[in-house]
Design a protein around this motif. Structure first.
Motif, PDB file in Angstrom:
ATOM      1  N   THR A  18       0.896  -1.425   0.331  1.00 29.52           N
ATOM      2  CA  THR A  18      -0.108   0.349   0.150  1.00 29.52           C
ATOM      3  C   THR A  18       1.016   1.359   0.247  1.00 29.52           C
ATOM      4  OG1 THR A  18      -2.012  -1.005   1.274  1.00 29.52           O
ATOM      5  CG2 THR A  18      -2.056   0.923   1.032  1.00 29.52           C
ATOM      6  N   PRO A  19       1.445   1.571   1.060  1.00 25.28           N
ATOM      7  CA  PRO A  19       2.416   2.500   0.519  1.00 25.28           C
ATOM      8  C   PRO A  19       3.085   2.708  -0.965  1.00 25.28           C
ATOM      9  CG  PRO A  19       3.500   1.581   3.245  1.00 25.28           C
ATOM     10  CD  PRO A  19       2.223   0.676   1.742  1.00 25.28           C
ATOM     11  N   GLN A  42       5.597   0.902  10.417  1.00 23.40           N
ATOM     12  CA  GLN A  42       4.227   1.836  11.089  1.00 23.40           C
ATOM     13  C   GLN A  42       3.064   1.848  10.702  1.00 23.40           C
ATOM     14  OE1 GLN A  42       7.468   5.985  12.071  1.00 23.40           O
ATOM     15  NE2 GLN A  42       6.380   5.519   9.758  1.00 23.40           N
ATOM     16  N   ARG A  43       2.621   1.547   9.374  1.00 24.65           N
ATOM     17  CA  ARG A  43       1.300   1.536   9.012  1.00 24.65           C
ATOM     18  C   ARG A  43       0.788   0.158   9.375  1.00 24.65           C
ATOM     19  NH1 ARG A  43       0.023   4.094   3.808  1.00 24.65           N
ATOM     20  NH2 ARG A  43       1.165   6.040   3.868  1.00 24.65           N
ATOM     21  N   GLU A  44       1.175  -1.021  10.005  1.00 18.04           N
ATOM     22  CA  GLU A  44       1.335  -2.007   9.849  1.00 18.04           C
ATOM     23  C   GLU A  44       0.654  -1.819  12.157  1.00 18.04           C
ATOM     24  OE1 GLU A  44       0.206  -5.702  10.454  1.00 18.04           O
ATOM     25  OE2 GLU A  44       1.073  -4.628   9.078  1.00 18.04           O
ATOM     26  N   GLU A  46       1.036   3.880  -2.870  1.00 19.09           N
ATOM     27  CA  GLU A  46       0.916   5.449  -3.125  1.00 19.09           C
ATOM     28  C   GLU A  46       1.608   6.818  -3.375  1.00 19.09           C
ATOM     29  OE1 GLU A  46       0.143   6.048   1.480  1.00 19.09           O
ATOM     30  OE2 GLU A  46      -2.025   4.741   1.376  1.00 19.09           O
ATOM     31  N   GLY A 103       0.427   1.513  13.601  1.00 17.62           N
ATOM     32  CA  GLY A 103      -0.096   2.900  13.929  1.00 17.62           C
ATOM     33  C   GLY A 103       0.766   3.800  14.734  1.00 17.62           C
ATOM     34  N   VAL A 111       8.784   2.342   6.910  1.00 19.03           N
ATOM     35  CA  VAL A 111       7.457   2.779   6.963  1.00 19.03           C
ATOM     36  C   VAL A 111       6.902   1.338   6.761  1.00 19.03           C
ATOM     37  CG1 VAL A 111       6.103   3.604   4.998  1.00 19.03           C
ATOM     38  CG2 VAL A 111       8.391   4.452   5.162  1.00 19.03           C
TER      39      VAL A 111
END
Length: 399
Positions: free
Chosen positions: A146-147, A365-367, A150, A369, A362
């Motif tokens: 996903t990152p 952090q996304r995993e 984006e 939060g 990245v």
């Protein structure tokens, strides 16, 4: 006939008598002589002194004065063994700007992420194949699906608007997008400030082999460098060398280590460490927990117990999850399981030097939060640095 018998009898009797006389004589010769009365001789020692009229007049003996008396030479008293000097307390390197000073540690990662992206974006024509290569570069660097999507979409849009692209413009463009992807709004401070009721409590968790105990010791140096007083809790009681290792780290910076018996209750050690921190008026208590296999439910439950027991003294300010940056997606699996047991407040990425893939910052952090707060960039005592997104991206893409 009668005379013959009589003669024989007389002969036998005579022989017997003679034999008896001979034996008796021999016995008399063998008997010891009669013992005589013991002769008592006077002792050759002087007689006892007598008194009264029988006393002999005293004899004059030569006497020496005090000056004439020779005293024996005094034996040399061995010097007391010198006490071993206490280990010198080290002064840790200041944390301000530490990541900038450790920039060279990320030099190998530049090839896989920063320099790879710059090389692709510098092509004269950016066709679909080039954009697919950009995506592959980001995915290989563990940025995450996903990152990656984006970032590629934003890069496409900005490149179209920019038109002609110079190397400096591309570097500025890529830097801005990567910093945006990592995020600058998150609170990356390690909450270690003392409360009114007691010290701040920081739990350090993670599986075996990620450098958790070493990270706890290095974090103590970071806090001491920032002016904090620290107490260490060696709650990893299942690994024999863990407590010794942590105590060595503490001694280097003057931090006391609270430890328990090998194989003891980790929650009890953590409780005592916080209690000691309160008694000493310390700013921060760092608790190194046992390395848990994330597949062992019982051990994960015990980690929850440690947190609950510590909270009897007060709230836990930080739960830092230590992850090995080289493990990639496996590290994300660990992160998910730990987040289900305790409320993770920050990530510490170790082994982010060498061939590590910087995109894991990245992805994790996304995993979860939660932000990456510290990164380890080497084996040195001061190679743990507060995470700064701008300085990190600058190190990735180079000058």
């Amino acid at each position: 006939m009668e005379y013959v018998i009589l003669a024989v009898v007389i002969a036998v009797v005579a022989i017997g008598a003679i034999a008896g006389l001979v034996v008796s004589g021999r016995r008399r010769q063998q008997l010891p002589p009669k013992s005589q009365a013991p002769v008592i001789t006077a002792p050759k020692t002087p007689q006892e002194p007598q008194v009264g009229e029988e006393a002999a007049p005293p004899t004059e003996e030569p006497r020496r004065t005090v000056e004439e008396v020779e005293l024996p030479e005094a034996e040399a008293v061995p010097e007391a063994a010198e006490a071993e000097p206490a280990p010198a307390i080290e002064v840790p390197e200041p944390t301000a700007g530490r990541l900038v000073r450790l920039r060279s540690r990320l030099s190998r990662s530049q090839n896989s992420l920063g320099k790879g992206l710059l090389s692709l974006l510098s092509r004269e024509h950016l066709d679909e194949d080039t954009w697919e290569e950009i995506e592959d570069t980001l995915l290989t660097a563990d940025v995450g699906v996903t990152p990656t999507q984006e970032l590629v979409e934003r890069l496409r849009t900005r490149v179209k608007v920019l038109g002609t692209r110079t190397p400096d413009e591309l570097r500025t463009l890529l830097r801005e997008e990567l910093v945006e992807l990592i995020g600058t709004d998150a609170d990356r401070t390690v909450h270690s400030t003392k409360h009114e009721d007691g010290p701040a409590v920081v739990l350090v968790v993670g599986v075996n082999g990620v450098g958790k105990t070493t990270t706890t010791g290095k974090l103590a140096r970071v806090l001491v460098a920032d002016g904090r007083t620290v107490v260490l809790g060696a709650a990893d009681t299942f690994r024999a060398a863990a407590a010794d290792q942590l105590q060595t780290w503490g001694e280097r910076v003057g931090a006391r280590t609270v430890r328990g018996p090998e194989g003891g209750d980790p929650a009890s050690v953590a409780f005592d460490a916080v209690k000691e921190g309160i008694a000493e008026g310390a700013d921060t208590v760092l608790v190194d927990t046992a390395g848990r296999l994330h597949t062992k439910t019982g051990l994960m439950d015990e980690l929850g117990k440690v947190k609950r027991v510590v909270e009897k003294h007060g709230p836990v300010d930080e739960v830092l999850l230590v992850l090995d940056a080289t493990t990639g997606q496996n590290g994300l699996i660990q992160a998910r399981v730990f987040a289900e047991v305790v409320d993770i407040t920050g990530i510490v990425l170790t082994k982010l030097d060498g061939t590590a893939k910087g995109g894991i910052v990245v992805a994790v952090q996304r995993e979860l939060g939660v932000p990456v707060k510290l990164i380890g960039l080497g084996e040195g005592a001061d190679d743990l640095a507060p995470f700064e997104p701008g300085a990190f991206v600058d190190a990735l893409i180079g000058d």
